[in-house]
Enzyme design. Structure first.
Site, PDB file in Angstrom:
ATOM      1  N   GLU A 152       0.874  -1.182   0.000  1.00  0.00           N
ATOM      2  CA  GLU A 152       0.000   0.000   0.000  1.00  0.00           C
ATOM      3  C   GLU A 152       0.908   1.229   0.000  1.00  0.00           C
ATOM      4  OE1 GLU A 152      -4.226  -0.304   2.301  1.00  0.00           O
ATOM      5  OE2 GLU A 152      -2.500  -0.592   3.563  1.00  0.00           O
ATOM      6  N   ASN A 190      -5.831  -2.426   6.890  1.00  0.00           N
ATOM      7  CA  ASN A 190      -6.129  -2.674   8.304  1.00  0.00           C
ATOM      8  C   ASN A 190      -7.466  -2.096   8.767  1.00  0.00           C
ATOM      9  OD1 ASN A 190      -4.080  -4.377   9.239  1.00  0.00           O
ATOM     10  ND2 ASN A 190      -2.636  -2.696   8.915  1.00  0.00           N
TER      11      ASN A 190
HETATM   12  C1  LIG Z   1      -0.783  -5.963   9.968  1.00  0.00           C
HETATM   13  C2  LIG Z   1      -0.529  -5.250   8.718  1.00  0.00           C
HETATM   14  O1  LIG Z   1      -0.257  -4.051   8.752  1.00  0.00           O
HETATM   15  C3  LIG Z   1      -0.669  -5.839   7.384  1.00  0.00           C
HETATM   16  C4  LIG Z   1      -0.427  -7.289   7.251  1.00  0.00           C
HETATM   17  O2  LIG Z   1       0.640  -7.700   6.920  1.00  0.00           O
HETATM   18  S1  LIG Z   1      -1.717  -8.272   7.622  1.00  0.00           S
HETATM   19  C5  LIG Z   1      -1.125  -9.893   7.303  1.00  0.00           C
HETATM   20  C6  LIG Z   1      -1.171 -10.223   5.841  1.00  0.00           C
HETATM   21  N1  LIG Z   1      -0.728 -11.576   5.656  1.00  0.00           N
HETATM   22  C7  LIG Z   1      -1.594 -12.599   5.601  1.00  0.00           C
HETATM   23  O3  LIG Z   1      -2.799 -12.423   5.647  1.00  0.00           O
HETATM   24  C8  LIG Z   1      -0.954 -13.946   5.530  1.00  0.00           C
HETATM   25  C9  LIG Z   1      -1.978 -15.051   5.539  1.00  0.00           C
HETATM   26  N2  LIG Z   1      -1.291 -16.337   5.417  1.00  0.00           N
HETATM   27  C10 LIG Z   1      -0.850 -16.807   4.240  1.00  0.00           C
HETATM   28  O4  LIG Z   1      -0.987 -16.204   3.180  1.00  0.00           O
HETATM   29  C11 LIG Z   1      -0.168 -18.151   4.282  1.00  0.00           C
HETATM   30  O5  LIG Z   1      -0.562 -18.828   5.447  1.00  0.00           O
HETATM   31  C12 LIG Z   1       1.402 -18.048   4.246  1.00  0.00           C
HETATM   32  C13 LIG Z   1       1.841 -17.454   2.906  1.00  0.00           C
HETATM   33  C14 LIG Z   1       1.962 -17.204   5.366  1.00  0.00           C
HETATM   34  C15 LIG Z   1       1.983 -19.438   4.418  1.00  0.00           C
HETATM   35  O6  LIG Z   1       1.460 -20.221   3.407  1.00  0.00           O
HETATM   36  P1  LIG Z   1       1.235 -21.810   3.578  1.00  0.00           P
HETATM   37  O7  LIG Z   1       0.814 -22.315   2.252  1.00  0.00           O
HETATM   38  O8  LIG Z   1       0.398 -22.052   4.767  1.00  0.00           O
HETATM   39  O9  LIG Z   1       2.626 -22.334   4.028  1.00  0.00           O
HETATM   40  P2  LIG Z   1       3.870 -22.824   3.208  1.00  0.00           P
HETATM   41  O10 LIG Z   1       3.497 -23.779   2.109  1.00  0.00           O
HETATM   42  O11 LIG Z   1       4.802 -23.284   4.258  1.00  0.00           O
HETATM   43  O12 LIG Z   1       4.424 -21.494   2.560  1.00  0.00           O
HETATM   44  C16 LIG Z   1       4.059 -20.974   1.289  1.00  0.00           C
HETATM   45  C17 LIG Z   1       5.223 -20.127   0.808  1.00  0.00           C
HETATM   46  O13 LIG Z   1       5.446 -19.031   1.713  1.00  0.00           O
HETATM   47  C18 LIG Z   1       6.792 -19.064   2.232  1.00  0.00           C
HETATM   48  N3  LIG Z   1       6.711 -18.607   3.629  1.00  0.00           N
HETATM   49  C19 LIG Z   1       5.861 -19.051   4.567  1.00  0.00           C
HETATM   50  N4  LIG Z   1       6.055 -18.360   5.706  1.00  0.00           N
HETATM   51  C20 LIG Z   1       7.036 -17.483   5.475  1.00  0.00           C
HETATM   52  C21 LIG Z   1       7.680 -16.501   6.265  1.00  0.00           C
HETATM   53  N5  LIG Z   1       7.312 -16.232   7.523  1.00  0.00           N
HETATM   54  N6  LIG Z   1       8.665 -15.756   5.694  1.00  0.00           N
HETATM   55  C22 LIG Z   1       9.034 -15.971   4.415  1.00  0.00           C
HETATM   56  N7  LIG Z   1       8.453 -16.883   3.617  1.00  0.00           N
HETATM   57  C23 LIG Z   1       7.469 -17.634   4.147  1.00  0.00           C
HETATM   58  C24 LIG Z   1       7.215 -20.516   2.098  1.00  0.00           C
HETATM   59  O14 LIG Z   1       8.616 -20.631   1.997  1.00  0.00           O
HETATM   60  C25 LIG Z   1       6.538 -20.910   0.802  1.00  0.00           C
HETATM   61  O15 LIG Z   1       7.307 -20.405  -0.282  1.00  0.00           O
HETATM   62  P3  LIG Z   1       7.255 -21.104  -1.741  1.00  0.00           P
HETATM   63  O16 LIG Z   1       5.813 -21.125  -2.190  1.00  0.00           O
HETATM   64  O17 LIG Z   1       8.107 -20.190  -2.545  1.00  0.00           O
HETATM   65  O18 LIG Z   1       7.793 -22.472  -1.549  1.00  0.00           O
END
Ligand SMILES: CC(=O)CC(=O)SCCNC(=O)CCNC(=O)[C@H](O)C(C)(C)COP(=O)(O)OP(=O)(O)OC[C@H]1O[C@@H](n2cnc3c(N)ncnc32)[C@H](O)[C@@H]1OP(=O)(O)O
Ligand SMILES: NC(=O)C1=CN([C@@H]2O[C@H](COP(=O)(O)OP(=O)(O)OC[C@H]3O[C@@H](n4cnc5c(N)ncnc54)[C@H](OP(=O)(O)O)[C@@H]3O)[C@@H](O)[C@H]2O)C=CC1
Length: 284
Positions: A152, A190
């Site tokens: 954003e 948010n």
């Molecule tokens: C608060 C604010 O101001 C704003 C915000 O950020 S709000 C939060 C926004 N974020 C979200 O909503 C995240 C929601 N969660 C997700 O999208 C997923 O659960 C996730 C991407 C975190 C993990 O995905 P998953 O399919 O459950 O796990 P997993 O298969 O282990 O990981 C998918 C990919 O993400 C990567 N990954 C997972 N967690 C990671 C981390 N903490 N750091 C870096 N990479 C990560 C993995 O290495 C994997 O990469 P590849 O596809 O390249 O192999």
């Protein structure tokens, strides 16, 4: 505007990710925090992420070393004198952010852009602390930074078009998709996400269901990748509370009142995955 060197201020979960994606795209990065241990932890986090990529065969060991060599640890804010862009990612607290922006303004060269990764705080108010409000902007990455596509971008009242374009181009160079939003509390992300998380916390507080079952409902019923309580723990309950308080104060509307259970957990130090305890216990 030619951006080559950046400084990331705050080496926590967001700062480390922001440093990583810039270094991976060829920028030189100062990763700065007040404590050396925090900088080391941030660098460890980057190393771990890059190692995961080498193990998957997406990055060679040589590329990993090159990326890491572009990240310079810093505990002296004066290093900002070498930066074209500073991205601040410290605690979500206006007073602390204002202090850091005042200092950054003194250290950074006149052409430098000062960006904040704030989740919710007014960009205009942060910009007013500096002598260069036209060069202050919101650059809001999502967690986990290496994975999430969105940035954003939020203009303050005085942010110039030139600065906006430079930050937009930088986000694109990181293979992210920038979306411009206006400077209102919580921006878009948010303002929508955090009341949902707060409501999920109310459903625990009122005994409607357990955290596990609430998360299951949202994962299986709405196809959310993470349930809201797992996500709250992942973001950090301290950050969630700060964001709710910003929405509550900023709009003066009680619909944004933070759930008392959220306050209680933060007071107890149960601030989520980063400390091993939140709605879930990560030490078991
Ligand atoms: C608060 C604010 O101001 C704003 C915000 O950020 S709000 C939060 C926004 N974020 C979200 O909503 C995240 C929601 N969660 C997700 O999208 C997923 O659960 C996730 C991407 C975190 C993990 O995905 P998953 O399919 O459950 O796990 P997993 O298969 O282990 O990981 C998918 C990919 O993400 C990567 N990954 C997972 N967690 C990671 C981390 N903490 N750091 C870096 N990479 C990560 C993995 O290495 C994997 O990469 P590849 O596809 O390249 O192999
Ligand atoms: N968590 C999330 O999902 C997201 C967070 N954000 C925003 O990013 C920012 C950082 O969040 P996050 O990374 O989760 O927080 P963390 O708590 O993980 O990291 C913050 C880091 O900043 C350090 N710090 C605090 N004060 C200063 C200072 N004055 N100078 C330098 N470093 C300082 C902290 O050190 P110490 O611990 O010693 O105080 C810590 O290392 C916040 O504004 C947050 O709202 C944005 C998008 C998503």
């Amino acid at each position: 505007m030619d951006i080559q060197t950046i400084m990331v201020v705050g080496a926590g979960q967001m700062g480390a990710g922001i440093a990583q994606v810039h270094a991976q795209s060829g920028y030189y990065v100062y990763l700065h925090d007040v404590k050396e241990t925090q900088v080391e932890k941030g660098l460890e986090r980057v190393k771990k992420n890059l190692t995961r990529q080498t193990e998957k065969g997406r990055l060679t060991n040589e590329e990993k070393s090159e990326i890491l060599s572009r990240i310079v640890p810093s505990t002296e804010l004066e290093n900002a004198s070498k930066a074209d862009l500073a991205v601040e990612a410290i605690v979500e607290n206006m007073d602390v952010k204002k202090k850091v922006f005042k200092e950054l303004d003194e250290c950074a060269p006149p052409h430098a852009i000062l960006a904040t990764n704030t989740s919710s705080l007014p960009i205009t108010e942060i910009a007013a602390e500096t002598s260069r409000p036209s060069q202050v902007i919101g650059m809001h990455f999502m967690n986990p930074v290496p994975v999430m596509k969105l940035v954003e971008i939020i203009r303050g009242l005085e942010t110039s078009d030139k600065v906006f374009d430079a930050v937009k181009q930088t986000a694109e160079s990181l293979h992210k998709t920038p979306v411009e939003v206006n400077d209102f509390p919580g921006f878009v992300s948010n303002r929508i996400l955090m009341p949902m998380i707060n409501e999920a916390i109310y459903t625990v507080y009122e005994g409607v269901s357990s955290p596990e079952d609430i998360d299951q409902v949202m994962k299986l019923g709405m196809n959310h990748p993470m349930g809201p309580l797992t996500l709250a723990d992942f973001i950090g309950l301290d950050t969630c509370l700060y964001i709710m308080e910003t929405l509550h104060d900023g709009f003066g509307d009680d619909k944004y009142r933070p759930c008392p259970l959220l306050r209680k957990y933060v007071k107890a130090g149960w601030i989520g995955k980063k400390v091993g305890r939140g709605f879930y216990n990560y030490n078991e």
